[in-house]
Enzyme design. Structure first.
Site, PDB file in Angstrom:
ATOM      1  N   SER A 134       0.836  -1.203   0.000  1.00  7.63           N
ATOM      2  CA  SER A 134       0.000   0.000   0.000  1.00  7.63           C
ATOM      3  C   SER A 134       0.875   1.259   0.000  1.00  7.63           C
ATOM      4  O   SER A 134       1.559   1.507  -0.990  1.00  7.63           O
ATOM      5  CB  SER A 134      -0.970  -0.044   1.191  1.00  7.63           C
ATOM      6  OG  SER A 134      -2.015   0.880   1.028  1.00  7.63           O
ATOM      7  N   HIS A 170      -4.608  -1.640  -4.120  1.00  9.14           N
ATOM      8  CA  HIS A 170      -5.971  -2.061  -3.743  1.00  9.14           C
ATOM      9  C   HIS A 170      -6.945  -1.818  -4.896  1.00  9.14           C
ATOM     10  O   HIS A 170      -8.053  -1.320  -4.702  1.00  9.14           O
ATOM     11  CB  HIS A 170      -6.423  -1.306  -2.488  1.00  9.14           C
ATOM     12  CG  HIS A 170      -5.439  -1.380  -1.358  1.00  9.14           C
ATOM     13  ND1 HIS A 170      -4.981  -2.583  -0.857  1.00  9.14           N
ATOM     14  CD2 HIS A 170      -4.815  -0.413  -0.645  1.00  9.14           C
ATOM     15  CE1 HIS A 170      -4.129  -2.343   0.127  1.00  9.14           C
ATOM     16  NE2 HIS A 170      -3.997  -1.051   0.263  1.00  9.14           N
TER      17      HIS A 170
END
Length: 242
Positions: A134, A170
């Site tokens: 991330s 994501h």
């Protein structure tokens, strides 16, 4: 032991739920360690939780997972002050640097304040394998999409740019990610880049994309570029199952 060339494995994964710990190393993180080529000793892995303000719980979870895996583990903290006397020396002594998720904007600001940005580049050039999830994926790139500023995602365009691409994380699990990433590339805010579904990573050697990898069946990576008509063109990539 350095990798044979500057190496980044940027992911939307690398962690799995633990049976005896909060989480364990997933196949993507195991692959990052494999890329370092360590033999005859425990791999030296340094974890950075800057993007979560060096939250103690995150650090405890890392050490629990590292102990289970048999790593020679360390961490680099910046709050309330750096926990090592020489940041660059510490990072250069590692086989793998692993960066956790959270606020990529906060991470980049703190890294620049403490010289971690230049230390990371030196470690990358020396062959220390850089990986993360991330925020710990976007940071190596020119930029990407972030919730650092609130629930409505925005662009971040001041990444370390070790690789000259944008990064979308994501991509399949947060509904704002895909359309914003495409829009930012279509309007020129970000350069062409690579996006990863949850559980997927992209490997770079130097500044060249090498391959996409997944620890979850059916998950993919994508190349997104600006088309001749000014719209985004998304191409699914062959994504190897680890």
């Amino acid at each position: 032991m350095p990798a044979d060339s500057p190496t980044v494995l940027a992911t939307s994964g690398g962690l799995v739920a633990g049976s005896r710990t909060s989480w364990e190393l997933g196949p993507l993180t195991e692959y990052a360690i494999e890329l370092a080529g360590v033999t005859g000793r425990a791999p030296r892995v340094c974890f950075l939780a800057t993007a979560q303000g060096d939250h103690p719980r995150t650090l405890v979870d890392f050490y629990d997972a590292a102990r289970l895996r048999g790593l020679a583990a360390s961490h680099l903290a910046l709050f309330p002050m750096p926990n090592v006397p020489d940041v660059a020396e510490h990072l250069l002594a590692q086989d793998v640097v692993w960066v956790g998720g959270g606020s990529v904007a906060g991470l980049l600001a703190m890294w620049r304040l403490h010289g971690v940005d230049t230390a990371m580049r030196a470690a990358w050039e020396a062959g220390v394998v850089l990986t993360g999830v991330s925020a710990g994926s976007i940071c190596w790139h020119v930029g990407g999409t972030t919730d650092s500023f609130g629930p409505d995602l925005r662009a971040v365009d001041d990444g370390l740019a070790l690789v000259p691409f944008a990064n979308g994380v994501h991509y399949d699990s947060e509904e704002q990610r895909r359309p914003l990433f495409q829009r930012l590339i279509a309007d020129g805010t970000l350069p062409a880049g690579y996006a990863t579904d949850d559980g997927v990573g992209v490997l770079y050697r130097g500044t060249r994309f090498v391959e996409a990898l997944t620890e979850r069946t059916g998950k993919l990576a994508y190349h997104v570029e600006r088309g001749p008509d000014g719209t985004a063109v998304e191409t699914p990539l062959d994504t190897r199952r680890l």
